[in-house]
Motif scaffolding. Structure first.
Motif, short mmCIF file in Angstrom:
data_model
loop_
_atom_site.label_atom_id
_atom_site.label_comp_id
_atom_site.label_asym_id
_atom_site.label_seq_id
_atom_site.Cartn_x
_atom_site.Cartn_y
_atom_site.Cartn_z
N PRO A 99 0.83 -1.21 0.00
CA PRO A 99 0.00 0.00 0.00
C PRO A 99 0.86 1.26 0.00
N GLY A 100 0.47 2.22 -0.81
CA GLY A 100 1.15 3.52 -0.82
C GLY A 100 2.39 3.58 -1.67
N PHE A 101 2.79 2.44 -2.29
CA PHE A 101 3.97 2.49 -3.14
C PHE A 101 3.55 2.64 -4.60
N ASP A 102 4.24 3.52 -5.31
CA ASP A 102 3.90 3.82 -6.69
C ASP A 102 4.67 2.88 -7.63
N TYR A 103 4.04 1.76 -7.96
CA TYR A 103 4.68 0.74 -8.80
C TYR A 103 4.65 1.11 -10.28
N SER A 104 5.56 0.50 -11.03
CA SER A 104 5.46 0.56 -12.50
C SER A 104 4.18 -0.18 -12.89
N PRO A 105 3.58 0.19 -14.01
CA PRO A 105 2.40 -0.57 -14.47
C PRO A 105 2.70 -2.05 -14.60
N ALA A 106 3.93 -2.37 -15.04
CA ALA A 106 4.30 -3.78 -15.23
C ALA A 106 4.21 -4.55 -13.91
N MET A 107 4.76 -3.98 -12.85
CA MET A 107 4.75 -4.70 -11.57
C MET A 107 3.35 -4.67 -10.94
N ALA A 108 2.66 -3.55 -11.12
CA ALA A 108 1.31 -3.46 -10.54
C ALA A 108 0.38 -4.52 -11.15
N GLN A 109 0.66 -4.87 -12.41
CA GLN A 109 -0.20 -5.83 -13.08
C GLN A 109 0.32 -7.27 -13.00
N ALA A 110 1.46 -7.44 -12.32
CA ALA A 110 2.04 -8.78 -12.22
C ALA A 110 1.08 -9.69 -11.44
N LYS A 111 1.02 -10.93 -11.88
CA LYS A 111 0.05 -11.84 -11.26
C LYS A 111 0.77 -13.02 -10.61
N PHE A 112 1.63 -12.71 -9.68
CA PHE A 112 2.28 -13.79 -8.94
C PHE A 112 2.50 -13.34 -7.51
N THR A 113 2.79 -14.31 -6.69
CA THR A 113 3.02 -14.06 -5.26
C THR A 113 4.49 -14.30 -4.95
N TRP A 114 5.03 -13.49 -4.06
CA TRP A 114 6.45 -13.64 -3.73
C TRP A 114 6.66 -14.87 -2.85
N ASN A 115 7.49 -15.76 -3.32
CA ASN A 115 7.96 -16.91 -2.54
C ASN A 115 9.38 -17.21 -3.01
N ALA A 116 9.98 -18.27 -2.46
CA ALA A 116 11.38 -18.56 -2.80
C ALA A 116 11.58 -18.73 -4.30
N GLU A 117 10.61 -19.36 -4.93
CA GLU A 117 10.74 -19.65 -6.36
C GLU A 117 10.62 -18.37 -7.21
N THR A 118 9.59 -17.56 -6.92
CA THR A 118 9.41 -16.35 -7.73
C THR A 118 10.52 -15.34 -7.45
N LEU A 119 10.98 -15.29 -6.19
CA LEU A 119 12.10 -14.39 -5.88
C LEU A 119 13.36 -14.82 -6.62
N ASP A 120 13.61 -16.13 -6.66
CA ASP A 120 14.80 -16.62 -7.35
C ASP A 120 14.77 -16.22 -8.83
N ARG A 121 13.60 -16.37 -9.42
CA ARG A 121 13.47 -16.04 -10.85
C ARG A 121 13.66 -14.53 -11.06
N PHE A 122 13.02 -13.73 -10.20
CA PHE A 122 13.08 -12.28 -10.37
C PHE A 122 14.49 -11.76 -10.10
N LEU A 123 15.12 -12.25 -9.03
CA LEU A 123 16.45 -11.74 -8.67
C LEU A 123 17.50 -12.13 -9.70
N LYS A 124 17.25 -13.22 -10.41
CA LYS A 124 18.19 -13.64 -11.46
C LYS A 124 18.22 -12.62 -12.59
N ASN A 125 17.08 -12.11 -12.96
CA ASN A 125 17.01 -11.13 -14.05
C ASN A 125 15.68 -10.38 -13.95
N PRO A 126 15.66 -9.30 -13.16
CA PRO A 126 14.38 -8.59 -12.93
C PRO A 126 13.71 -8.13 -14.23
#
Lengths: 131, 196
Positions: free
Chosen positions: A64-91
């Motif tokens: 709440p209150g953070f101004d996200y990029s449209p891309a991230m605001a529309q992302a349809k996944f939940t942060w967990n070890a797997e999604t973090l690993d994928r994102f941190l590898k190449n955001p």
């Protein structure tokens, strides 16, 4: 017979590959890696990037209150070890259009360490308990 | 005497260059693609050029946002009453250099046709944890260390090589800030051969 041997070798290779990617991260090393994130992020408050407290299990783009990029605001996944690993590898490749202008962490071990630290710090740290 | 340089000087006409030469090249490529009977390729080429610029603008704007926050952070530090000379002078000098970074980043975003990120009306800082000069210097050192990592992570992403070079120039300045702050804190100013 030859086919059976090939299958056995393939299965062995697969189990080795699985073992190498499932090495548990070291949160102590992850703490040092998190220093790289601190130009833009903090645990308990929004900065150039969103805060990290409560990260695991949170839908992407939903602090709440953070101004996200449209891309991230529309992302349809939940942060967990797997999604973090994928994102941190190449955001930029994982969420094209993200404003996180960071090339990523290529080393799987470093990502595992950072994720292990994030898992602890975003739930158990005093900063996150206060918020 | 240290000469004052503008790392983005090579980019002074980048917007114009992209507008004049870039669009000229785009037209030529489009014409070639159309002549080859492949209008879809021409459209894709135009889209790619636009995407490259948008990507660079996003990276520059993220860096600008961090610079604006650093300016505000040094303002909080300088106004805290906790910094004594010469640490206060250092903080003001570093704040001035972050302002220079922010100015040139904003100008470059405009030249590329983007809208520069603006400073937030309010920033959150852990002011309750800043009780001594060392606390303030340590906080600033952490921000500078993070900034070095952020620029290091951004440099390989720029599509325009001159932008990568200019960002590396800012990275060098922020690494010096970090080292001087560590020195002021009595720590090893250069703790490792590489930064990450």
């Amino acid at each position: 017979m030859r086919c059976g041997l090939a299958v056995a070798l393939l299965a062995a290779q697969c189990s080795i590959a699985a073992a190498s990617t499932s090495v548990p991260g070291d949160p102590a090393r992850g703490a040092a890696i998190y220093d790289r994130c601190t130009a833009c992020h903090a645990l308990a408050y929004n900065r150039t990037g969103p805060k990290h407290c409560g990260l695991f299990g949170r839908r992407a783009g939903s602090v709440p209150g953070f101004d996200y990029s449209p891309a991230m605001a529309q992302a349809k996944f939940t942060w967990n070890a797997e999604t973090l690993d994928r994102f941190l590898k190449n955001p930029g490749r994982t969420v094209p259009g993200t404003t996180m202008g960071y090339a990523g962490i290529a080393d799987p071990r470093e990502r595992a360490d950072l994720i292990a630290w994030l898992r602890q710090a975003t739930t158990e740290s005093p900063d996150c308990r206060r918020h | 005497m240290i000469a004052r340089i503008n790392p983005f000087a090579a980019l002074e006409d980048i917007g114009r260059r992209r507008f004049i030469l870039g669009s000229g090249a785009l037209l030529s490529a489009s014409a070639v693609a159309l002549l080859a009977g492949r209008p879809a390729l021409a459209a894709e080429y135009g889209k790619k050029k636009g995407a490259d610029t948008q990507s660079d603008v996003r990276i520059l704007n993220t860096a600008l946002g961090a610079e604006l926050e650093a300016i505000a952070a040094y303002g909080v530090g300088a106004g805290s009453g906790l910094l004594q000379k010469p640490a206060l002078d250092l903080a003001l000098q570093f704040q001035g250099q972050h302002k220079e970074h922010a100015d040139v980043l904003a100008k470059t975003v405009r030249k590329l046709g983007g809208t520069p990120t603006e400073a937030k009306a309010r920033y959150e800082f852990p002011t309750d944890q800043l009780k001594t000069q060392a606390d303030v210097l340590g906080f600033a050192a952490g921000l500078e260390k993070g900034a070095v990592s952020a620029y290091l992570g951004a440099v390989p992403l720029f599509r325009e090589r001159e932008l990568a070079k200019a960002a590396a120039s800012i990275l060098g300045d922020e690494a010096m800030h970090w080292a001087i702050l560590r020195q002021a804190l009595g720590e090893n100013p250069v703790p490792a051969a590489f930064v990450a």
